[in-house]
Design an enzyme around this catalytic site. Sequence first.
Site, PDB file in Angstrom:
ATOM      1  N   MET A  33       0.829  -1.193   0.000  1.00  0.00           N
ATOM      2  CA  MET A  33       0.000   0.000   0.000  1.00  0.00           C
ATOM      3  C   MET A  33       0.869   1.251   0.000  1.00  0.00           C
ATOM      4  SD  MET A  33      -2.969  -0.931  -0.391  1.00  0.00           S
ATOM      5  CE  MET A  33      -3.674   0.698  -0.218  1.00  0.00           C
ATOM      6  N   SER A  47       1.736  -2.487   4.210  1.00  0.00           N
ATOM      7  CA  SER A  47       1.892  -1.045   4.077  1.00  0.00           C
ATOM      8  C   SER A  47       3.244  -0.722   3.470  1.00  0.00           C
ATOM      9  CB  SER A  47       1.796  -0.359   5.442  1.00  0.00           C
ATOM     10  OG  SER A  47       3.006  -0.498   6.171  1.00  0.00           O
ATOM     11  N   ASP A  48       3.335   0.428   2.822  1.00  0.00           N
ATOM     12  CA  ASP A  48       4.653   0.928   2.488  1.00  0.00           C
ATOM     13  C   ASP A  48       5.297   1.424   3.778  1.00  0.00           C
ATOM     14  OD1 ASP A  48       6.896   1.797   1.038  1.00  0.00           O
ATOM     15  OD2 ASP A  48       5.640   2.402  -0.649  1.00  0.00           O
ATOM     16  N   TRP A  49       6.566   1.729   3.716  1.00  0.00           N
ATOM     17  CA  TRP A  49       7.305   2.076   4.924  1.00  0.00           C
ATOM     18  C   TRP A  49       6.754   3.371   5.549  1.00  0.00           C
ATOM     19  CZ3 TRP A  49       8.182  -2.141   2.917  1.00  0.00           C
ATOM     20  CH2 TRP A  49       9.186  -3.027   3.310  1.00  0.00           C
TER      21      TRP A  49
END
Length: 565
Positions: A150, A183-185
């Site tokens: 994401m 999730s992305d970071w």
Amino acid sequence: LGVRLADYVTAFPAGINTAATFDRHLMRRRGEAMGKEFRGKGVHVALGPAMNLARAPEGGRLWESFGGDPYLQGEAAYETIRGIQNEGVQACAKHYLNNEQERFRTTSSSNVDDSNMKCTFILSYEACRLESRQSCALTLLRAAYDANIMLWVSVNGTWACENPKLLNDLLKRELGFEGYVMSDWQATHSTDSANQGLDMTMPGDVYFGSKTSYFGPALVSSVNSGSTKQARVDDMAERIVAAWLYTGQDKDFPAVNFNAFDNNDPATNEHVDVQDDHYQLVREIGAASTVLLKNVDGVLPLKKPRSIALIGSDAGPPLRGPNGYNDRGGTDGTLAVGWGSGTTEFPYLISPLEAIQARARKDRTTVSWWLHDFDTAGAASTAAHKDVALVFVKSDSGEGYITVDGNEGDRNNLTAWSNGDALVQAVASSNRNTIVVVHSVGPMIVDAWVDHPNVTAVVWPGMPGQESGNSLVDVLYGDVNPSGRLPYTIGKKAGDYPAHVVYNGGNNPNDVQIPYSEGLLLDYRWFEAHDIEPRYAFGYGLSYTNFTYSDIQIVKNYDSASKPE
């Protein structure tokens, strides 16, 4: 492009080049080779491929994905993912959905209507499902992915990582996605994101070094308070473990053997060489993805010219070496990849100057060069009286955490960098056989010089990876017949395109509104719908083969019973 922040790995051609081959076999082989290298380094999940469409031509990470057409995007992603999975590595599609620019990626809202969302941006994921429904069971859309990463932005005003419409309704229910959503970071914004469809938060902490998390103890408290159901946590775990089992990572999977933060630490980096013979594939894809845009009177392929001049810094090796800038965030020498977290370390980089000199030695060609981009008088003088002059120009972009020459990830314009247009014009004024070579992350406006009578050919190698010079020589000298096709449209001016990066806005959540007002008319669809003549159309590309048709006849082949009305 490969395993990031590791040594003894391959720098593959970019996704945009892979798309330009229009060759499923090469797409699959690239995925398999990348999968082998990830596995060899002990990496369970490859964070790729990227699948964001080339909506805004200035978009910084356009080169990581597969262009402006949803079907092409889906086909290339499918082959890449199946290749990665064939080697027992999980593939993770990114960045789902509507993440087509880098600026304000943590504070913007991409505003997209349902029709556009489903008929354009989700279509590439649907293409994966239709291609592979029978071959997989536990991956994205019942087909191709183990995980889906994401993004930071919000979509229609709701953070993507806690957007129930995107995650639960569209992805998991309507499309039947059985993998896990990551999730992305630092893109997670609350513990409630677990209820809205997020399965894994990365890298785990709220922000780097915070030692706190929205999951972990916070998720336990949410379950204990009744805010999150135990069944939902079970579902999260099942999705993650299922991908691990599906790819066979529970048996004989290599341990991690490198240190991304310190390659020189002998205790944690074993310097395992995973390159194998992948350089050959890099060279093959580099040549197959090179697009021949112009070739007047068959000046290409080159036929042992007596003298040749190479003009422009993009022809030569980087002064700092191929990895002189962190995550390739700088312009120095020839351009072979973009910058950011989607890149990798070069084991070496073959520049056009090196490769052409090697060929010139065999052909007894005299080679001259001028690598000073802003000294156009010197360039014109060097090119004068040569049998052929090759002018090298470039246009770069990347991820937004790095700014290069004022470009915050996204490009500020669509013209050539480093005085490229003036360089071409200067050389064309002094040499009647000027060939332009373009290394670009995406569309670049060429109208400043493309119709100059002395510009006899235009060659577009894009982002070819570590064998850049060799793959270019294969095409320039006819060892490989050019077969690449543009995976996007090149317009005559920036205003021809339907959408552009939003450059101005605030730093608070949803300060920046990005309207997807073009609807379904992305790339070539917009040009066709509005009767805009492109400079070079999507799918355009010449070859060295000539086709002649003569004595054409039309024959009626239906009987009276099947005669159309």
